[in-house]
Design a protein around this motif. Structure first.
Motif, PDB file in Angstrom:
ATOM      1  N   LYS A  18      71.512  66.919  37.378  1.00 56.08           N
ATOM      2  CA  LYS A  18      71.709  67.538  38.694  1.00 56.08           C
ATOM      3  C   LYS A  18      70.879  66.818  39.757  1.00 56.08           C
ATOM      4  O   LYS A  18      71.354  66.602  40.882  1.00 56.08           O
ATOM      5  N   ARG A  19      69.659  66.447  39.414  1.00 58.79           N
ATOM      6  CA  ARG A  19      68.805  65.749  40.381  1.00 58.79           C
ATOM      7  C   ARG A  19      69.354  64.369  40.705  1.00 58.79           C
ATOM      8  O   ARG A  19      69.363  63.950  41.867  1.00 58.79           O
ATOM      9  N   GLN A  20      69.804  63.653  39.692  1.00 59.00           N
ATOM     10  CA  GLN A  20      70.186  62.261  39.889  1.00 59.00           C
ATOM     11  C   GLN A  20      71.553  62.104  40.543  1.00 59.00           C
ATOM     12  O   GLN A  20      71.741  61.217  41.385  1.00 59.00           O
ATOM     13  N   ILE A  21      72.528  62.926  40.152  1.00 61.00           N
ATOM     14  CA  ILE A  21      73.886  62.733  40.694  1.00 61.00           C
ATOM     15  C   ILE A  21      74.549  64.022  41.151  1.00 61.00           C
ATOM     16  O   ILE A  21      75.732  64.015  41.511  1.00 61.00           O
ATOM     17  N   GLY A  22      73.808  65.143  41.127  1.00 63.40           N
ATOM     18  CA  GLY A  22      74.435  66.406  41.500  1.00 63.40           C
ATOM     19  C   GLY A  22      75.525  66.827  40.541  1.00 63.40           C
ATOM     20  O   GLY A  22      76.552  67.399  40.935  1.00 63.40           O
ATOM     21  N   ALA A  23      75.328  66.576  39.239  1.00 62.38           N
ATOM     22  CA  ALA A  23      76.356  66.855  38.226  1.00 62.38           C
ATOM     23  C   ALA A  23      76.715  68.332  38.198  1.00 62.38           C
ATOM     24  O   ALA A  23      75.862  69.206  38.379  1.00 62.38           O
ATOM     25  N   THR A  24      77.984  68.603  37.943  1.00 64.00           N
ATOM     26  CA  THR A  24      78.457  69.983  37.823  1.00 64.00           C
ATOM     27  C   THR A  24      78.105  70.535  36.450  1.00 64.00           C
ATOM     28  O   THR A  24      77.843  69.786  35.500  1.00 64.00           O
ATOM     29  N   ASP A  25      78.123  71.857  36.331  1.00 63.31           N
ATOM     30  CA  ASP A  25      77.867  72.480  35.032  1.00 63.31           C
ATOM     31  C   ASP A  25      78.903  72.036  34.008  1.00 63.31           C
ATOM     32  O   ASP A  25      78.583  71.862  32.820  1.00 63.31           O
ATOM     33  N   GLU A  26      80.138  71.847  34.450  1.00 63.94           N
ATOM     34  CA  GLU A  26      81.202  71.416  33.538  1.00 63.94           C
ATOM     35  C   GLU A  26      80.914  70.014  32.996  1.00 63.94           C
ATOM     36  O   GLU A  26      81.084  69.745  31.792  1.00 63.94           O
ATOM     37  N   ALA A  27      80.473  69.115  33.878  1.00 68.64           N
ATOM     38  CA  ALA A  27      80.167  67.756  33.442  1.00 68.64           C
ATOM     39  C   ALA A  27      78.986  67.743  32.481  1.00 68.64           C
ATOM     40  O   ALA A  27      78.968  66.969  31.507  1.00 68.64           O
ATOM     41  N   ILE A  28      78.009  68.597  32.743  1.00 68.76           N
ATOM     42  CA  ILE A  28      76.835  68.664  31.880  1.00 68.76           C
ATOM     43  C   ILE A  28      77.215  69.202  30.503  1.00 68.76           C
ATOM     44  O   ILE A  28      76.796  68.665  29.461  1.00 68.76           O
ATOM     45  N   THR A  29      78.026  70.245  30.474  1.00 63.83           N
ATOM     46  CA  THR A  29      78.475  70.804  29.197  1.00 63.83           C
ATOM     47  C   THR A  29      79.245  69.771  28.384  1.00 63.83           C
ATOM     48  O   THR A  29      79.054  69.638  27.169  1.00 63.83           O
ATOM     49  N   ALA A  30      80.106  69.016  29.042  1.00 67.06           N
ATOM     50  CA  ALA A  30      80.860  67.969  28.344  1.00 67.06           C
ATOM     51  C   ALA A  30      79.918  66.899  27.796  1.00 67.06           C
ATOM     52  O   ALA A  30      80.115  66.381  26.683  1.00 67.06           O
ATOM     53  N   TYR A  31      78.892  66.571  28.554  1.00 72.62           N
ATOM     54  CA  TYR A  31      77.936  65.543  28.119  1.00 72.62           C
ATOM     55  C   TYR A  31      77.147  66.004  26.900  1.00 72.62           C
ATOM     56  O   TYR A  31      76.821  65.194  26.017  1.00 72.62           O
ATOM     57  N   PHE A  32      76.844  67.289  26.832  1.00 76.41           N
ATOM     58  CA  PHE A  32      76.087  67.799  25.688  1.00 76.41           C
ATOM     59  C   PHE A  32      76.788  67.505  24.360  1.00 76.41           C
ATOM     60  O   PHE A  32      76.133  67.418  23.313  1.00 76.41           O
ATOM     61  N   ALA A  33      78.098  67.340  24.390  1.00 73.14           N
ATOM     62  CA  ALA A  33      78.835  67.035  23.159  1.00 73.14           C
ATOM     63  C   ALA A  33      78.451  65.670  22.589  1.00 73.14           C
ATOM     64  O   ALA A  33      78.674  65.408  21.392  1.00 73.14           O
ATOM     65  N   GLU A  34      77.872  64.791  23.441  1.00 72.11           N
ATOM     66  CA  GLU A  34      77.454  63.459  22.990  1.00 72.11           C
ATOM     67  C   GLU A  34      76.033  63.449  22.431  1.00 72.11           C
ATOM     68  O   GLU A  34      75.581  62.421  21.922  1.00 72.11           O
TER      69      GLU A  34
END
Length: 478
Positions: free
Chosen positions: A376-392
């Motif tokens: 969120k700090r670096q690119i203003g990521a959405t909660d959806e994008a963060i949740t998808a990233y957690f899969a990695e």
């Protein structure tokens, strides 16, 4: 009043940036302030130190060299390309300007604030100023000892009475850093005259300065993971519980201006020298994780439209940035912020400390909170994008390893906190930093400087930068 504050900032910034381009032998004595600031008020000293530290201590040579050491960036030209090839890193001139800024500028100014604002000083009762100065002094001294190992501390600030201070052990300096932060917290709690807008970091917000002090305590306790794994973890968690509670508390400088003397130092380096390109290690790591920060933070090469990292240690010269990628304006602009410590770093510290204490569930929760806050700090990521990233990423506390935490810290520290990533690499060995182009691993510390060897050579430790770690790294002093 507003005009005076702005002019003070520009004057301070002008001094800093011009200092970076002067000859390395301009300052040949530590503890000598050429501006003789004994008659300068706290209202003028405060903006000076709150711009000087983020810029001249955090934002220039130590960061630029650390960046190529930890493969955030690669040296595309000049001295940074030499650093990538491990050429000339033993030279005493490499980061001479940073030493001079710390010992001839920053620390004398901070000591003067503490003296003037404390009991018996000419502005006694300025407890908030004193508390802020002690936080900044702890931060600055930590940078110095982390970079060089043993450095002058107890005998600094005596001016002409002591031109050749002794070098203290890093163990004793780390104890003093914690004492300084404890004193800062107590001073801030006393109240008194508020620096307000002359404080260019938190604008006199006592609660945020107090949280910054506790968060720094957690950082410096955690730094001792090789010295006392369990004790350092417990102390770090205790301090962290009183530290930042959200990204709104971040210890960050955000007063750079789109003027020649007020620009962010990384932006100015990019425009004036262009010695960096984004490392292929950074590009390939984020690409392999399908990390959405890659396309938000790294530009495609204009001629190909493809994000292309520079191989660290390669001989190719790309000062014109025609073959390899640079940071996007999302990350790097004239007015970008300069983080000194962030909420996401604190969460990663909590994750690592909990892991050392075998608190797997708590470690995993803090790890995910750190990743989320960083994105969120670096690119203003959405909660959806963060949740998808957690899969990695690791899926449970049982699967989480120290390497996973440090890797995500390494990504979060890009672009402006490579020195902290360098500290983590020396402390943990993560991430791995050797590739086929490099002559050797990065040095384990920075070389002592020309000015100090000339002025105080009898006290300067004799060290080998590629084999002699600092105390918190290899458990030995110089």
């Amino acid at each position: 009043m507003k005009t005076n504050k702005f002019l003070t900032f520009l004057l301070a910034a002008g001094i800093i940036f011009s200092a970076g381009s002067c000859n390395d032998d301009v300052l040949d004595e530590i503890d000598t302030n050429p501006n003789s600031p004994e008659d300068v008020s706290l209202s003028l000293l405060m903006p000076q130190v709150t711009v000087n530290i983020p810029t001249a201590v955090t934002g220039t040579d130590l960061a630029w060299y650390s960046s190529v050491y930890v493969r955030h960036t690669a040296g595309a030209h000049g001295q940074l390309q030499e650093a990538d090839r491990r050429s000339g890193q033993e030279a005493s001139s490499v980061v001479n300007n940073v030493w001079n800024n710390i010992y001839a500028g920053v620390l004398p100014d901070l000591n003067l604030i503490i003296q003037k604002g404390s009991e018996g000083g000419s502005e006694a009762g300025s407890n908030i100023h004193v508390g802020i100065a002690k936080v900044l002094k702890a931060y600055t001294v930590a940078v110095a000892t982390d970079a060089w190992g043993r450095v002058p501390f107890q005998e600094i600030g005596k001016g002409s009475d002591l031109r050749k201070p002794k070098f203290d052990t890093q163990e004793s300096i780390y104890a003093s850093i914690q004492t300084l932060l404890d004193e800062a917290i107590a001073d801030l709690a006393k109240g008194g005259v508020n620096p307000g807008s002359t404080d260019l970091i938190y604008q006199g917000d006592v609660a945020k300065w107090t949280k910054a002090a506790w968060s720094l305590k957690a950082r410096y306790y955690n730094r001792l993971s090789n010295i006392d794994p369990q004790g350092s973890a417990t102390a770090a968690l205790n301090a962290a519980s009183k530290g930042f509670t959200s990204a709104a508390d971040n210890f960050t400088f955000n007063k750079y201006t789109a003027t020649a003397i007020g620009e962010h130092p990384w932006f100015q380096e990019s425009n004036d020298r262009a010695h960096h390109a984004v490392s292929d290690a950074f590009v390939s790591t984020l690409s392999g994780l399908d990390d959405p920060r890659l396309t938000a933070m790294v530009k495609p090469v204009p001629s190909t439209g493809v994000i292309t990292g520079f191989p660290n240690g390669a001989q190719t010269n790309d000062q014109a940035s025609t073959q390899y990628s640079d940071p996007t304006v999302t990350v790097l602009s004239a007015t970008s912020s300069m983080p000194l410590m962030t909420y996401d770093e604190l969460k990663f510290i909590e994750a690592e400390a909990n892991l050392r204490l075998n608190n797997a569930t708590e470690a995993f929760t803090a790890y995910q909170a750190g990743v989320s806050a960083a994105m969120k700090r670096q690119i203003g990521a959405t909660d959806e994008a963060i949740t998808a990233y957690f899969a990695e990423l690791p899926q449970s506390g049982a699967a989480l390893q120290v390497e996973d935490i440090i890797l995500q810290k390494w990504i979060a520290f890009w672009l402006f906190q490579p020195f902290e990533a360098y500290n983590d690499w020396r402390r943990t060995g993560y991430p791995g930093l050797i590739n086929e182009h490099q002559i050797s691993a990065p040095p384990l510390r920075f070389a002592y400087t020309t000015s100090e060897i000339a002025a105080n050579g009898d006290n300067v430790p004799n060290v080998q930068i590629y084999t002699d770690g600092v105390w918190w790294d290899d458990k030995t002093e110089d």
